[in-house]
Design a protein around this motif. Sequence first.
Motif, short mmCIF file in Angstrom:
data_model
loop_
_atom_site.label_atom_id
_atom_site.label_comp_id
_atom_site.label_asym_id
_atom_site.label_seq_id
_atom_site.Cartn_x
_atom_site.Cartn_y
_atom_site.Cartn_z
N ALA A 71 71.98 54.78 59.99
CA ALA A 71 72.36 54.14 58.73
C ALA A 71 71.92 52.67 58.76
O ALA A 71 71.43 52.14 57.77
N LEU A 72 72.08 52.03 59.91
CA LEU A 72 71.62 50.65 60.06
C LEU A 72 70.12 50.56 59.83
O LEU A 72 69.63 49.64 59.15
N PHE A 73 69.39 51.53 60.38
CA PHE A 73 67.94 51.55 60.18
C PHE A 73 67.60 51.71 58.71
O PHE A 73 66.72 51.02 58.19
N ASN A 74 68.26 52.62 58.04
CA ASN A 74 67.95 52.89 56.64
C ASN A 74 68.19 51.68 55.75
O ASN A 74 67.41 51.40 54.84
N VAL A 75 69.28 50.96 56.01
CA VAL A 75 69.55 49.75 55.23
C VAL A 75 68.45 48.72 55.49
O VAL A 75 67.96 48.05 54.57
N GLY A 76 68.05 48.59 56.75
CA GLY A 76 66.96 47.68 57.09
C GLY A 76 65.67 48.07 56.40
O GLY A 76 64.95 47.23 55.85
N LEU A 77 65.37 49.38 56.38
CA LEU A 77 64.15 49.88 55.75
C LEU A 77 64.13 49.56 54.26
O LEU A 77 63.10 49.12 53.72
#
Length: 223
Positions: A71-77
Amino acid sequence: MASIELGQSNLERGRNEAAYEIFMDLAQNDLNDDALYALTKMCWDGKLTAEQLEKFYEFQNASSSLGNGYALFNVGLMHEKGMGLIKQDYKIAVQYYEKAIKHEVMDAYCNLGSIYVLGTGMEQGVPRNVERGAELLAVGANEGSRQCAYTLGSLYGKGEFIAQDLKKAFYFLTLAALAKHDQAHRVLHIFQVTHKGDFTEQFEAAERQYWKIESMRRLYKCI
């Protein structure tokens, strides 16, 4: 038919709305990693509407506060790409990617490493850090990210953003090719035609690392 399979079936038929609803239901209610990955890919491929992106962002942002690595990655993306109603912001993207790598999200190693090496966030105040970027890409590559391996191999081969190192280029491109990265196969072929050195040692090292990664995949699910 399992719900995740039904979602994939709808996606293959171009029924993006139905696929989105199925994947979101699985992600929200069952915390299904496959559904989350499918939504991320839909997001990346431009198959989500602005409204769907916003809902997905809200869901991911809520999950990231609980320490969910992907989820952290997706928000960053979403912040890196400026998706839907979300404004592009490299500073925020880097903050989330830095958190995601602490959860060993391989895709985060690739995106963050590329930002640091290429300096794509410099205009928004994210300084280029070639050494850290190359380190992140190397960690990701050796842990199983074929995109990290391909990216770093290409960078070492071109010598544009980091010092050219043909042995490292061959090692990482081979690692990516062994992991079935299509573009890596083509680039590696051109590399071998262009550079006539002896890269036996690098090939053997890449092969050993590849099988080490594959052995780990049998124990842990790796996206």
